[in-house]
Design a protein around this motif. Structure first.
Motif, short mmCIF file in Angstrom:
data_model
loop_
_atom_site.label_atom_id
_atom_site.label_comp_id
_atom_site.label_asym_id
_atom_site.label_seq_id
_atom_site.Cartn_x
_atom_site.Cartn_y
_atom_site.Cartn_z
N PRO A 115 22.79 -31.50 30.71
CA PRO A 115 21.90 -30.46 30.16
C PRO A 115 20.52 -30.44 30.81
N THR A 116 20.00 -31.62 31.16
CA THR A 116 18.69 -31.68 31.81
C THR A 116 18.77 -31.26 33.27
N ALA A 117 19.80 -31.74 33.96
CA ALA A 117 19.94 -31.46 35.39
C ALA A 117 20.30 -30.01 35.67
N LEU A 118 21.15 -29.43 34.84
CA LEU A 118 21.68 -28.09 35.11
C LEU A 118 21.14 -27.02 34.16
N GLY A 119 20.64 -27.45 33.02
CA GLY A 119 20.22 -26.48 32.01
C GLY A 119 21.35 -26.24 31.03
N GLU A 121 22.30 -23.52 29.51
CA GLU A 121 23.07 -22.30 29.76
C GLU A 121 24.11 -22.51 30.84
N ARG A 122 23.74 -23.20 31.92
CA ARG A 122 24.70 -23.45 32.99
C ARG A 122 25.81 -24.38 32.51
N CYS A 123 25.48 -25.35 31.68
CA CYS A 123 26.51 -26.23 31.12
C CYS A 123 27.51 -25.42 30.30
N ARG A 124 27.02 -24.45 29.55
CA ARG A 124 27.91 -23.61 28.76
C ARG A 124 28.81 -22.77 29.65
#
Length: 200
Positions: A115-119, A121-124
């Motif tokens: 979540p920190t590295a990609l955000g 929204e991108r994780c979703r």
């Protein structure tokens, strides 16, 4: 079958070396503390070679993360395929997912950093591409035999997958991950049992 050129083979080997080095460093040092220079040195390639394959550190982390998730999805699918009954497939998949996310310390760390590295929204988006289809297929198989006690598969897919992800993260961050994994798996199975309509 076309034969790869020596140049193509070298590019593939270089990319693999970069991914392997990055996976180790992200797991050991964390995303924030790892630099592209660190990865290049560990992979024994130039910094330019890293950037040739990955635009930035976030894209490199995403490649490492999705590689691990792809292997996990394959493991879960293999575990489910060992069974014929849809309910047994679902339970086997649940066990394999929890084992795969918690038993491997490196992948556990990547999950926590994503979540920190990609955000968020991108994780979703990645979840929607990789994890949700597998969960939905298992639930559709269960519904096809009349064994699912709810009709809203779309909502159930989202909620069940969210619960799986949260269980994996919580168990992975616990002082005793294996014990927390067992507890989380027991709770998830109890939830799913409440949604199961055993065949007559």
């Amino acid at each position: 079958m076309p034969v790869k050129s020596r140049r193509a083979e070298y590019k593939e080997l270089t990319r693999g070396a970069v991914l392997q080095a990055a996976a180790r460093l992200f797991a050991e040092r964390g995303f924030a503390a790892t630099t592209i220079d660190d990865v290049a040195e560990a992979a024994r390639v130039s910094k330019g070679s890293v950037y040739y394959h990955f635009a930035d550190k976030a894209r490199l982390f995403e490649a490492v993360f999705t590689d691990g998730q792809s292997r996990l999805v394959e493991t879960v699918a293999t575990a489910a395929a060992r069974h014929d009954a849809p309910w047994d497939q679902l339970i086997a998949a649940l066990d394999a997912y929890m084992d795969g996310t918690v038993a491997d310390p490196a992948h556990r760390t990547l999950l926590q950093q994503a979540p920190t590295a990609l955000g968020v929204e991108r994780c979703r988006e990645l979840d929607a591409e990789m994890g949700l289809p597998a969960v939905r297929a298992l639930l559709e198989n269960l519904a096809a035999t009349g064994e699912l006690a709810v009709d809203s598969i779309d909502m159930l897919t989202l909620l069940l997958f969210s619960a799986l992800c949260e269980a994996a993260l919580t168990a992975g961050a616990a002082p005793d991950p294996p014990r927390a994994r067992d507890e989380a798996t027991t709770v998830l199975k109890a939830i799913m049992t409440g949604l199961h309509r055993p065949p007559a």
